[in-house]
Scaffold this motif. Sequence first.
Motif, PDB file in Angstrom:
ATOM      1  N   PHE A   1       0.970  -0.923   0.076  1.00 18.75           N
ATOM      2  CA  PHE A   1       0.008   0.080   0.220  1.00 18.75           C
ATOM      3  C   PHE A   1       0.956   1.329  -0.014  1.00 18.75           C
ATOM      4  CE2 PHE A   1      -2.873   3.121   1.861  1.00 18.75           C
ATOM      5  CZ  PHE A   1      -3.816   3.079   1.326  1.00 18.75           C
ATOM      6  N   SER A   2       2.119   1.250   0.688  1.00 21.64           N
ATOM      7  CA  SER A   2       3.064   2.422   0.925  1.00 21.64           C
ATOM      8  C   SER A   2       3.441   2.769  -0.406  1.00 21.64           C
ATOM      9  CB  SER A   2       3.972   2.126   1.705  1.00 21.64           C
ATOM     10  OG  SER A   2       4.608   0.950   1.720  1.00 21.64           O
ATOM     11  N   THR A   3       3.629   1.723  -1.405  1.00 22.53           N
ATOM     12  CA  THR A   3       4.417   2.239  -2.613  1.00 22.53           C
ATOM     13  C   THR A   3       3.571   3.162  -3.533  1.00 22.53           C
ATOM     14  OG1 THR A   3       5.302  -0.251  -2.675  1.00 22.53           O
ATOM     15  CG2 THR A   3       5.218   1.098  -4.895  1.00 22.53           C
ATOM     16  N   TRP A   4       2.304   2.933  -3.354  1.00 15.41           N
ATOM     17  CA  TRP A   4       1.430   3.659  -4.030  1.00 15.41           C
ATOM     18  C   TRP A   4       0.680   4.876  -3.637  1.00 15.41           C
ATOM     19  CZ3 TRP A   4       0.946   2.432  -9.258  1.00 15.41           C
ATOM     20  CH2 TRP A   4       1.649   1.060  -9.562  1.00 15.41           C
ATOM     21  N   VAL A   5       0.649   4.837  -1.975  1.00 16.77           N
ATOM     22  CA  VAL A   5       0.081   6.097  -1.274  1.00 16.77           C
ATOM     23  C   VAL A   5       1.144   6.612  -0.575  1.00 16.77           C
ATOM     24  CG1 VAL A   5      -1.948   6.618   0.301  1.00 16.77           C
ATOM     25  CG2 VAL A   5      -2.295   4.646  -1.665  1.00 16.77           C
ATOM     26  N   VAL A   6       1.762   7.586  -0.895  1.00 17.65           N
ATOM     27  CA  VAL A   6       3.241   8.097  -0.299  1.00 17.65           C
ATOM     28  C   VAL A   6       2.649   8.761   0.819  1.00 17.65           C
ATOM     29  CG1 VAL A   6       4.531   7.868  -2.355  1.00 17.65           C
ATOM     30  CG2 VAL A   6       3.383  10.026  -1.881  1.00 17.65           C
ATOM     31  N   ASN A   7       1.425   9.562   1.024  1.00 13.69           N
ATOM     32  CA  ASN A   7       1.084  10.368   2.022  1.00 13.69           C
ATOM     33  C   ASN A   7       0.413   9.590   3.144  1.00 13.69           C
ATOM     34  OD1 ASN A   7       2.053  12.623   0.691  1.00 13.69           O
ATOM     35  ND2 ASN A   7       0.029  12.824  -0.651  1.00 13.69           N
ATOM     36  N   GLU A   8       0.173   8.195   3.037  1.00 17.66           N
ATOM     37  CA  GLU A   8      -0.295   7.660   4.459  1.00 17.66           C
ATOM     38  C   GLU A   8       0.695   6.943   5.295  1.00 17.66           C
ATOM     39  OE1 GLU A   8      -3.459   6.944   4.968  1.00 17.66           O
ATOM     40  OE2 GLU A   8      -4.329   8.146   3.250  1.00 17.66           O
TER      41      GLU A   8
END
Length: 336
Positions: free
Chosen positions: A329-336
Amino acid sequence: MSILEVKNLSVSYVSKTSKVKAVENASFNLSKGELLGIVGESGCGKTTLARSIMDVNPQTAVIDTGEIYYNNSKLLEASSNLKKNTNYKWKEIAFIPQSAMNSLDPVYRIIDQMREILIKRGNLNKKNADEKSEELFALVGIDKKRLRDFPHQFSGGMKQRVAIAMALALNPQIVIADEPVTALDVIVQRQILDLFNELKNKLNLSIILVTHDISVVAYICQKVAVMYAGEIVEMGSVKSILEEPKHPYTMGLNNAFPDLHSKDDFLVPIEGSPPNLINPPKGCRFLDRCPFSIDKCKTRPERVFEESREVICWRTDDYKTLLEESKKFSTWVVNE
């Protein structure tokens, strides 16, 4: 042997103020009895590509480059937009448009709409046209008595079956279906997809299925072409594309397909929006949304061919590493 060949096809929509490059250098082959899926998000050019084969694009559409062949016979050439043979429509290649179930004329009975195709295009008399209509309804699983009904008397799934029957009226070799199950519930979707598969096997049809739903491709297709921002970015067998995608966009699409064996209770999104196709990027068109982009991606990537696979990306050599990272998930959603 290929029954349909699309070579370097580019299509634009031209207005007084702009030119939108909807399809860019698209090439693919369709074999006899093959079911090809064209998948991608809305606005990627998949419908324009499919409609170009039938020459049913809006008048603002212009074929910039490319050629289309059916059984080695040229259907059109871009240099003059000359249609070499218009008699192939419905007879050799049939098209089921998007929202086909809403394209039935509401003030005419189905039998009258079937007669229009079979008499005017098929040169049958009224009696033979009615007999053929009954055969077609039986083929798609509808009682012949329903031919006397109006479209509003059919459910959504039944209307879609009527649209398929009409497409098969003149015994085409190829059927192109644009989003044929989008507006249907999942139970009816499966029934319609099973019908396509049954007809493919029974009639040895070649089918092009246009969809934004990768689960549809996984269920029924043999080969898939993944489109993004007007380009076919990856193409190959469904098994290879779903199990080992080599383009980051395909990896992102696969993340949107729920995995029943995964413990994760979320889907991984692709953030951002596709580029403006009035002035598309000179390099990779997925650059601004790709978590794996490098400086080299600012230049036009090369198309890599490996056996029956092809992909347009600079990072195919380390695709296995990217594939593992793409599942996070962190690969695509950098602000989370």
